[in-house]
Design an enzyme around this catalytic site. Structure first.
Site, PDB file in Angstrom:
ATOM      1  N   GLU A 209      -9.309   5.033  -2.526  1.00 50.75           N
ATOM      2  CA  GLU A 209      -8.242   4.206  -1.660  1.00 50.75           C
ATOM      3  C   GLU A 209      -7.150   4.713  -1.728  1.00 50.75           C
ATOM      4  O   GLU A 209      -6.197   6.125  -2.450  1.00 50.75           O
ATOM      5  CB  GLU A 209      -8.030   2.839  -1.622  1.00 50.75           C
ATOM      6  CG  GLU A 209      -7.151   2.129  -1.398  1.00 50.75           C
ATOM      7  CD  GLU A 209      -6.947   0.460  -2.126  1.00 50.75           C
ATOM      8  OE1 GLU A 209      -7.777   0.313  -2.436  1.00 50.75           O
ATOM      9  OE2 GLU A 209      -6.694  -0.373  -0.894  1.00 50.75           O
TER      10      GLU A 209
ATOM     11  N   LYS B  98      -9.402  -2.408   6.355  1.00 52.29           N
ATOM     12  CA  LYS B  98      -9.779  -3.317   5.124  1.00 52.29           C
ATOM     13  C   LYS B  98      -9.179  -4.990   5.002  1.00 52.29           C
ATOM     14  O   LYS B  98      -8.534  -5.003   6.270  1.00 52.29           O
ATOM     15  CB  LYS B  98      -8.776  -2.783   3.758  1.00 52.29           C
ATOM     16  CG  LYS B  98      -8.782  -3.935   2.996  1.00 52.29           C
ATOM     17  CD  LYS B  98      -7.891  -2.840   1.781  1.00 52.29           C
ATOM     18  CE  LYS B  98      -8.366  -3.836   0.516  1.00 52.29           C
ATOM     19  NZ  LYS B  98      -6.955  -3.236  -0.556  1.00 52.29           N
TER      20      LYS B  98
ATOM     21  N   CYS C 290     -11.869  -1.818  -1.333  1.00 53.12           N
ATOM     22  CA  CYS C 290     -11.003  -2.525  -2.884  1.00 53.12           C
ATOM     23  C   CYS C 290     -11.570  -3.761  -2.747  1.00 53.12           C
ATOM     24  O   CYS C 290     -12.717  -4.349  -2.546  1.00 53.12           O
ATOM     25  CB  CYS C 290      -9.778  -1.925  -3.047  1.00 53.12           C
ATOM     26  SG  CYS C 290      -9.221  -2.436  -4.688  1.00 53.12           S
TER      27      CYS C 290
ATOM     28  N   VAL D 292      -7.477  -2.823 -10.450  1.00 53.26           N
ATOM     29  CA  VAL D 292      -6.508  -3.276 -11.176  1.00 53.26           C
ATOM     30  C   VAL D 292      -7.219  -4.526 -11.587  1.00 53.26           C
ATOM     31  O   VAL D 292      -7.196  -4.688 -12.636  1.00 53.26           O
ATOM     32  CB  VAL D 292      -5.398  -3.883 -10.957  1.00 53.26           C
ATOM     33  CG1 VAL D 292      -4.616  -2.601 -10.184  1.00 53.26           C
ATOM     34  CG2 VAL D 292      -5.433  -4.563  -9.794  1.00 53.26           C
TER      35      VAL D 292
END
Ligand code: ACM
Length: 262
Positions: free
Chosen positions: A38, A109, A142, A169
């Site tokens: 990404e 996205k 993501c 993350v």
């Protein structure tokens, strides 16, 4: 089909350096499909829309389109890359598909993560599927992973391979990716980044753990937190078999009449 992904640590705001790094890590490897992370060419953690807008581009038409077309030519195949896309004044966190002839398609996205909501507009093109001849592919970006509807939409639309550029993350996506592959019988390329970024007192560390998965969740290739290109030989036609047992089919056995998805 020779499928690959590249895991590295993009430098925020330094496209030229990120182009050089991607080129160096790919070398002259011949690939049918390469998936990059990404926002692979711009970095991730932007403090303002203005800062991000300086790096975002229209697709096709800018220096990143030129770079990705050249990269597709060098590897002799298709490239999927996460990018900052600009359409007029509107910014999207997108994944773009390139062949050696140029831009083939864009996914924007749908599910924006955390403060991305202050920078980007949510995607407005659904979950398109692209027929490359050798395989049908779909893209998600993501945080789309936490909504099983993303992968399911792509699989129901015929995607045999899910290309998933990420800047992860949260620690559990690589495990969830196995489930997404299994529940849809699709190949799955999770291309994550590594490293950390700071902006305005905030720091994010990215977990790596990129992987190429088979249609039953087999780990065909995987990484920890290192910088590398990994590859796997895959047969996309295997994704056409949706039978779990001789009596159970992943799609035919669905019961939309019983689901309350509202
Ligand atoms: C993310 O969606 N970049 C966590």
């Amino acid at each position: 089909m020779h499928a690959a992904l590249l895991q590295f640590a993009p430098i925020r705001g330094d496209k030229e350096s990120n182009f050089r790094k991607i080129k160096k890590l790919c070398g002259s490897t011949q690939l049918d499909l390469l998936v990059l992370p990404e926002l692979a060419t711009t970095g991730y953690l932007f403090g303002s829309k203005e800062e991000l807008a300086l790096l975002a581009e229209a697709f096709p038409g800018g220096q990143t389109s030129e770079f990705l077309t050249e990269l597709a030519g060098t590897i002799g195949g298709h490239v999927v890359c996460g990018v900052a896309e600009k359409e007029g004044e509107i910014l999207y966190n997108s994944a773009v598909l390139f062949s050696p002839q140029g831009h083939l398609g864009t996914y924007r996205k749908v599910h924006l993560f955390d403060k991305e909501k202050e920078l980007f507009e949510p995607g407005n093109v659904g979950f398109p599927v692209f027929d490359l001849g050798e395989a049908k592919i779909g893209m998600m970006v993501c945080f789309d992973w936490i909504f099983p509807e993303s992968a399911r939409s792509l699989a129901l639309a015929g995607a045999e391979i899910i290309c998933h550029p990420a800047n992860l993350v949260l620690p559990y996506c690589p495990r969830a990716a196995l489930t997404r592959a299994i529940e849809n019988h699709v190949f799955y390329l999770l291309s994550d980044r590594i490293g950390a970024e700071q902006s305005r007192g905030e720091e994010l560390s990215f977990i790596g753990q990129s992987r190429i998965l088979g249609t039953k969740g087999e780990i065909l290739a995987s990484l920890g937190e290192e910088e590398a290109l990994i590859t796997a030989e895959i047969d996309p036609s295997l994704a056409g078999d949706k039978y779990v047992t001789s009596c159970n089919h992943l799609f035919h056995d669905r019961r939309p009449d019983c689901y309350r998805l509202g």
